[in-house]
Design an enzyme around this catalytic site. Structure first.
Site, short mmCIF file in Angstrom:
data_model
loop_
_atom_site.label_atom_id
_atom_site.label_comp_id
_atom_site.label_asym_id
_atom_site.label_seq_id
_atom_site.Cartn_x
_atom_site.Cartn_y
_atom_site.Cartn_z
N ARG B 17 0.86 -1.20 0.00
CA ARG B 17 0.00 0.00 0.00
C ARG B 17 0.89 1.24 0.00
O ARG B 17 1.01 1.93 -1.01
CB ARG B 17 -0.96 -0.02 1.20
CG ARG B 17 -2.14 0.92 1.06
CD ARG B 17 -1.82 2.36 1.42
NE ARG B 17 -1.32 2.46 2.80
CZ ARG B 17 -0.68 3.52 3.25
NH1 ARG B 17 -0.44 4.57 2.47
NH2 ARG B 17 -0.22 3.55 4.50
N HIS B 21 3.45 3.74 -3.76
CA HIS B 21 4.00 5.03 -4.22
C HIS B 21 5.36 4.84 -4.90
O HIS B 21 5.68 5.51 -5.88
CB HIS B 21 4.20 5.99 -3.03
CG HIS B 21 2.93 6.47 -2.41
ND1 HIS B 21 2.04 7.29 -3.06
CD2 HIS B 21 2.40 6.25 -1.18
CE1 HIS B 21 1.01 7.57 -2.26
NE2 HIS B 21 1.21 6.95 -1.10
N SER B 171 3.14 10.78 9.02
CA SER B 171 3.14 10.78 7.55
C SER B 171 4.38 11.42 6.96
O SER B 171 4.87 11.00 5.91
CB SER B 171 1.92 11.56 7.04
OG SER B 171 0.77 11.18 7.72
N TYR B 289 3.69 17.43 3.67
CA TYR B 289 3.27 16.37 2.77
C TYR B 289 4.25 16.22 1.61
O TYR B 289 4.74 17.22 1.08
CB TYR B 289 1.91 16.69 2.17
CG TYR B 289 0.75 16.32 3.04
CD1 TYR B 289 0.37 14.99 3.18
CD2 TYR B 289 0.04 17.29 3.72
CE1 TYR B 289 -0.70 14.65 3.99
CE2 TYR B 289 -1.04 16.95 4.53
CZ TYR B 289 -1.40 15.63 4.66
OH TYR B 289 -2.45 15.29 5.45
#
Lengths: 342, 342
Positions: B17, B21, B171, B289
């Site tokens: 998952r 990326h 994250s 991010y």
């Protein structure tokens, strides 16, 4: 983070020494010039330049250097405006001859490296370095493999020879954070000189272990830009600087310049990225010398057993460099046990 | 190491998952079969299979998957004898429709992911998952960017919706060990359900942070084999297992099998090794991010300023996903300040 020492932290960049293993000792004069200049401009305090196994390491046994290390030392000294050039010396591999030569070319710090239980053999070279007016440090390799009191005893010997700092050197990248904590703390409690820490990243703990060392009072810290060092590399210097800045610990090194050096100059000369693969992980897990890996793979094939089981047993027996014969003995015993179905 | 919880630790492998990326969402059915089978045989508890941005992420905006994720989920379910297949769902990206479909194909756990301050939007999907008989967890992303009391408040909401565990999700790989400690400790003090931790390695602290989380009572841990995840990857699963074994913490996963899977199956499909480069380091340092990186580079070029300065300021302002416009505003202001010579 509270630090147990209020002395400034000095960073020794080892990519031009420990990182020499990664490029199979094929650094060129131009590469050393460029990297040393970049490190100097970023504000790094010491730049170690030697064969991966220290002065005199360019042999058939340890791997021949492309360029004589004295020429590389000279290039690094010429490229530096403020940084000091350091050398590593393992007594027996390097001699007083090379140390004098390196000093004449401008190296001003030597780290005399011995197995953690063999500090005795560092006396001559530490004495000589101090006579030459060099800074001298002791470098206790495979520090995970000795009990803490033994480590302290050996470090005290180095102090008595005139070492100005002693390093806990986690050669196999085998130490866990608490192991670093108890070792640095014990040295800090027992010595009057500075304490250093040299990490390897085989268990992905190089940065975290270095933070613990700093917390417990270590003030001499090793880093390698782009993680360029043996096994899975060392504490990646630019990452370390970023983390220390986030913790409010200023070491006087320009983060952006270190990042640019890592990306633009060092990255492109890497033959492969410094990830943690099966080989480096098993070294850290078993706590053995990287030179044992190939021997264990050969013995595993010969006796039909998993080389990792051999390395784990060799690690338990705390084999030191040069004891490669032990690998065959262990493999043979292990194969017999398996055949007997025990 | 003393653990604050005596519940067994369950590992969720995220390489199929978060690692999606790394391969630009181009996993094939065969790759998923092989990796899921290897993970299952090694004893991994949960295997997350989804587009990198969760169910429904295969779009022009987030990147099209080579294979429909439902086919990948089906392949993973078929390959597993004991491991449970999990999915990630970001409300708005994924919908109840995809969740029902994934559940029908055999996915038995969903992690409903929201920004750390937006737990509200997880209610519907957590409710639905529980109705479907699935296990449901909350996944609070960018957990570094909210004060601890805010994090606790949001986690409690997820608990009230029926979540059986809530994750501190780092994250941006921006958390330092003490930041992990205070967050996990506060959740452990305030919730009755399990606490999880999802690390990223941008500051080279993924393994160390995960150890701190376990110490403070986290029992749901994410890892990615061969470090296959966004940015600099996650906590490398085989390294984590090795370190936990050294600490005497048994999680029921076979270390050698994990190492072999990492080396023989996952390593060869990596487009590049998971090292820490300039891009991933600046994301962790600024705490932003990863999607902001490219925007900042463009804005930096346009306004003639260092994109790192933009990202640091954007991080200070705690921008959330979708606020890419803020990057232009910050760049413009920064350029004006520089021109004014302030």
């Amino acid at each position: 983070m509270e630090r147990r020492s209020d002395k400034p932290i000095k960073v020794t960049e080892v990519c031009l020494r420990d990182g020499s293993h990664v490029v199979a000792h094929q650094f060129t004069v131009e590469q050393v010039q460029k990297i040393a200049q970049g490190l100097d401009e970023a504000g790094v305090h010491y730049i170690e330049v030697s064969h991966g196994d220290g002065l005199g390491g360019s042999t058939i046994q340890y791997g021949r250097s492309l360029v004589n290390e004295m020429a590389l030392i000279e290039a690094a000294v010429a490229a530096c405006k403020q940084a000091k050039v350091a050398v590593l010396l393992i007594p027996g591999v390097g001699t007083v001859h090379e140390l004098k030569q390196a000093n004449k070319l401008g190296a001003s710090l030597v780290r005399v490296a011995t197995h953690v239980t063999e500090a005795d053999v560092s006396a001559q070279h530490i004495h000589l370095a101090r006579e030459l007016g060099m800074e001298a440090c002791g470098f206790l390799m495979m520090a995970h493999s000795a009990p803490v009191d033994k480590l302290v005893e050996q470090a005290k010997r180095m102090e008595s020879y005139g070492a100005q700092a002693v390093y806990v050197t986690d050669s196999a990248g085998a130490l866990l954070p608490e192991g670093v904590r108890e070792r640095i703390r014990a040295l800090r409690d027992s010595l009057d000189i500075e304490i250093g820490f040299h990490a390897h990243n085989n268990l992905s703990l190089a940065i975290a272990n270095t933070l613990v060392a700093i917390e417990e009072g270590a003030t001499r810290i090793d880093g390698s830009v782009r993680c360029l060092g043996a096994g899975a590399g060392n504490a990646q210097t630019e990452v370390l600087i970023a983390v220390l800045q986030r913790l409010g610990i200023e070491v006087g090194i320009d983060l952006y310049k270190m990042m640019d050096l890592a990306e633009d100059i060092v990255g492109p000369i890497l033959p492969h990225a410094q990830e943690i693969n099966k080989g480096s992980l098993v070294l850290g897990y078993a706590g053995v010398y990287s030179s044992f890996l190939l021997h264990a793979e050969r013995a595993g094939k010969r006796f039909g057993i998993d080389p990792r089981d051999i390395l784990l047993e060799v690690g338990r027996r705390k084999a030191v460099g040069g004891q490669e014969d032990l690998i065959i003995d262990v493999a043979q015993e292990w194969a017999q046990i398996q055949r007997a179905g025990v």
